[in-house]
Design a protein around this motif. Structure first.
Motif, PDB file in Angstrom:
ATOM      1  N   CYS A   1      49.101  51.238  35.386  1.00  0.00           N
ATOM      2  CA  CYS A   1      49.279  49.823  35.656  1.00  0.00           C
ATOM      3  C   CYS A   1      50.601  49.246  35.404  1.00  0.00           C
ATOM      4  O   CYS A   1      50.920  48.065  35.863  1.00  0.00           O
ATOM      5  CB  CYS A   1      48.302  49.155  34.706  1.00  0.00           C
TER       6      CYS A   1
ATOM      7  N   ASN B   1      37.104  41.235  33.269  1.00  0.00           N
ATOM      8  CA  ASN B   1      38.114  40.837  34.042  1.00  0.00           C
ATOM      9  C   ASN B   1      39.311  40.516  33.146  1.00  0.00           C
ATOM     10  O   ASN B   1      40.510  40.990  33.598  1.00  0.00           O
ATOM     11  CB  ASN B   1      37.771  39.675  34.764  1.00  0.00           C
TER      12      ASN B   1
ATOM     13  N   PRO C   1      41.810  35.875  40.225  1.00  0.00           N
ATOM     14  CA  PRO C   1      42.649  35.601  38.964  1.00  0.00           C
ATOM     15  C   PRO C   1      42.174  34.444  37.945  1.00  0.00           C
ATOM     16  O   PRO C   1      42.396  34.314  36.979  1.00  0.00           O
ATOM     17  CB  PRO C   1      43.839  34.766  39.914  1.00  0.00           C
TER      18      PRO C   1
ATOM     19  N   ASP D   1      46.480  38.738  42.360  1.00  0.00           N
ATOM     20  CA  ASP D   1      45.396  39.194  41.387  1.00  0.00           C
ATOM     21  C   ASP D   1      43.994  38.635  42.370  1.00  0.00           C
ATOM     22  O   ASP D   1      43.804  37.590  42.823  1.00  0.00           O
ATOM     23  CB  ASP D   1      44.970  38.253  40.256  1.00  0.00           C
TER      24      ASP D   1
ATOM     25  N   HIS E   1      47.150  45.060  32.605  1.00  0.00           N
ATOM     26  CA  HIS E   1      48.129  45.101  33.535  1.00  0.00           C
ATOM     27  C   HIS E   1      49.424  44.313  33.068  1.00  0.00           C
ATOM     28  O   HIS E   1      50.566  45.013  33.052  1.00  0.00           O
ATOM     29  CB  HIS E   1      47.769  44.374  34.669  1.00  0.00           C
TER      30      HIS E   1
ATOM     31  N   TYR F   1      47.109  34.049  33.478  1.00  0.00           N
ATOM     32  CA  TYR F   1      48.727  34.251  33.791  1.00  0.00           C
ATOM     33  C   TYR F   1      49.319  32.962  33.140  1.00  0.00           C
ATOM     34  O   TYR F   1      50.688  32.901  32.775  1.00  0.00           O
ATOM     35  CB  TYR F   1      48.953  34.204  35.364  1.00  0.00           C
TER      36      TYR F   1
ATOM     37  N   LYS G   1      41.060  43.719  31.976  1.00  0.00           N
ATOM     38  CA  LYS G   1      42.010  44.123  32.995  1.00  0.00           C
ATOM     39  C   LYS G   1      43.289  43.595  33.231  1.00  0.00           C
ATOM     40  O   LYS G   1      44.302  43.939  33.404  1.00  0.00           O
ATOM     41  CB  LYS G   1      41.205  44.186  34.646  1.00  0.00           C
ATOM     42  N   GLN G   2      43.173  42.210  33.263  1.00  0.00           N
ATOM     43  CA  GLN G   2      44.404  41.294  33.534  1.00  0.00           C
ATOM     44  C   GLN G   2      45.508  41.659  32.239  1.00  0.00           C
ATOM     45  O   GLN G   2      46.562  41.964  32.509  1.00  0.00           O
ATOM     46  CB  GLN G   2      44.286  39.863  33.696  1.00  0.00           C
TER      47      GLN G   2
ATOM     48  N   TYR H   1      49.683  35.865  39.334  1.00  0.00           N
ATOM     49  CA  TYR H   1      48.173  35.352  39.795  1.00  0.00           C
ATOM     50  C   TYR H   1      48.004  35.446  41.335  1.00  0.00           C
ATOM     51  O   TYR H   1      46.877  35.721  41.607  1.00  0.00           O
ATOM     52  CB  TYR H   1      48.728  33.855  39.408  1.00  0.00           C
TER      53      TYR H   1
ATOM     54  N   ASP I   1      43.600  30.319  33.497  1.00  0.00           N
ATOM     55  CA  ASP I   1      43.863  31.679  33.779  1.00  0.00           C
ATOM     56  C   ASP I   1      44.759  32.397  32.688  1.00  0.00           C
ATOM     57  O   ASP I   1      45.605  31.823  32.191  1.00  0.00           O
ATOM     58  CB  ASP I   1      44.108  31.674  35.209  1.00  0.00           C
TER      59      ASP I   1
END
Length: 455
Positions: free
Chosen positions: A125, A170, A163, A160, A177, A266, A173-174, A157, A264
């Motif tokens: 990642c 989800n 996002p 993605d 990363h 980010y 995963k974000q 963002y 979100d």
């Protein structure tokens, strides 16, 4: 047109500033009258209880019959003593930050197989999107790497495919990363700053997937890519002790506040980076380094106890250093007798500094730790327990590693991204209500004055 070319009338700006000061005037009595707990702090300095968590506990005192009783500090990650984790990794001569990330995110220690798989996932990642480095990092150099890291996180963002999806899978995963990519973003931002602001060479090295987070950082910031195993494991210890520190610290609380709005990943993590940058929070490690430079400039012998004591008196009286009256690296909102993170870094700094060029600075830090409570008691009459916090020794450890002070707080950010992510996930799963404290308006009602009648 650049910001620097926008003309602003200094005299008019000062006038507006005076207006704002008048409009914002409040006294300490106002806060007392309405029982407002400034900084979300109780009268005894403890934090207002704003939530519950299973991620981490920060222990520095206990309450007995309403009285705050000091005790040795303890930091638990998911119920496990952080010192036990760090010492186990040191004794087994292995890297531990990735294990800490797994523990914080998923709630349990990984098996050997799970850890190997997770290390590979983090490695996979790390790669940033195509053209991201050139378009998002190189084209707009930043004086402060923290700002560049926050901007880069926000920019991710756009890359993605989903996002705004805040479903658990989800967000996991974000989060993974971002934890993997922040060290890479930091390294590139540093290289761009070197070239643009220091007029020095920029060196960019390709990623090596088999390396740990600590190894990757050292390899990426050094021109020759070389580091020793001992150096990498020292940095790994720094990452482990900085990885998490409860839900109430400023940047983690920022993460939870933003998360509670439903925003979100980010946006939430970029906000946390902005909070950590502040000199009253993560930026304090740079303030310690700045304070040490004042000692070196003004003392004949930084290992002389009398000279150090006299200079501490001047600092507390706001006559020396940055004239804030603060001894950076000393005192903590929770810890009273000891900060377990500072204990670990003091021990590590001692092992590397003694019989080296850093020995005198290490001895100075020891004197600051020893003398500051005494000097505060003498000058301020303040006899409360005061211990060294993590920032007192972290800067020296980074200096021993040849890490430039531009990266002190960014490395803290890299480490703490694990804790932020764990708290974001917990808030999404358990919060179920937007965080919204109240502010009491203390203005008197005034009539509206038509424009034609105003002076």
């Amino acid at each position: 047109m650049s910001y620097a070319n926008i003309h602003m009338d200094d005299k008019r700006i000062k006038t507006y500033g005076d207006k704002i000061r008048t409009a914002s005037n409040m006294t300490s009595e106002d806060f007392v009258r309405f029982n407002v707990k400034r900084g979300l702090r109780n009268a005894d300095g403890t934090g207002v209880m704003a939530g519950i968590t299973r991620v981490c506990s920060v222990e520095g005192y206990y309450i007995d019959d309403g009285e705050k009783i000091p005790k040795e500090g303890r930091l638990n990650y998911r119920g496990i003593n952080m010192e036990d984790i760090v010492n186990a990794c040191i004794n087994e001569d292995r890297f531990g930050y990735e294990e800490v990330v797994f523990l914080l995110l998923f709630g349990t220690l990984p098996s050997k197989e799970e850890l190997a798989i997770f290390r590979q996932v983090l490695s996979d990642c790390r790669e940033l999107p195509d053209d991201f480095i050139e378009d998002m990092i190189m084209k707009a150099p930043s004086k402060d790497i923290m700002n560049k890291m926050a901007r880069s996180v926000l920019a991710l963002y756009s890359f993605d495919p989903d996002p705004d999806n805040i479903e658990l899978e989800n967000v996991i995963k974000q989060s993974v990363h971002l934890i993997a990519q922040l060290p890479v973003i930091m390294a590139y931002a540093y290289q761009v700053k070197r070239r643009h602001f220091y007029k020095k060479s920029m060196y960019i090295h390709p990623l090596k997937p088999e390396l740990s987070t600590a190894e990757s950082i050292l390899r990426s910031i050094r021109a020759d890519k070389q580091y020793t195993d001992e150096e990498a494991k020292l940095l790994d210890v720094c990452l482990m002790v900085h990885a998490e520190h409860g839900g109430g610290n400023n940047s983690t609380f920022t993460t939870r506040v933003l998360t509670s709005s439903g925003t979100d990943t980010y946006s939430a993590i970029a906000g946390a980076i902005g909070a950590l940058k502040g000199p009253k929070h993560g930026g304090a490690n740079k303030k310690v380094a700045e304070m040490i430079s004042y000692f070196k400039e003004n003392l004949d012998d930084i290992t002389n106890e009398d000279q150090v004591r006299d200079y501490l008196v001047k600092i507390i009286k706001k006559e020396a250093a940055d004239k804030s009256g603060l001894i950076y690296g000393m005192g903590h909102a929770v810890y009273t007798l000891s900060d377990p993170r500072a204990k670990i870094l003091r021990q590590k700094a001692s092992a590397f500094a003694l019989d080296s060029e850093f020995e005198d600075e290490f001895r100075l830090l020891n004197l600051i730790e020893k003398l500051t409570p005494e000097v505060f008691a003498d000058v301020k009459g303040n006899t409360k327990n005061m211990c060294a916090n993590v920032d007192l020794y972290s800067g020296l450890v980074y200096k021993i590693l040849g890490v430039p002070d531009d990266l002190y707080t960014p490395i803290f950010t890299v480490a703490r991204s694990a804790g932020w992510s764990a708290h974001r996930i917990e808030e999404l799963l358990t919060g179920n209500r937007i965080i919204r404290p109240a502010y009491k308006n203390i203005n008197e009602k005034v009539p509206y004055i038509p424009l034609s009648l105003r002076k």
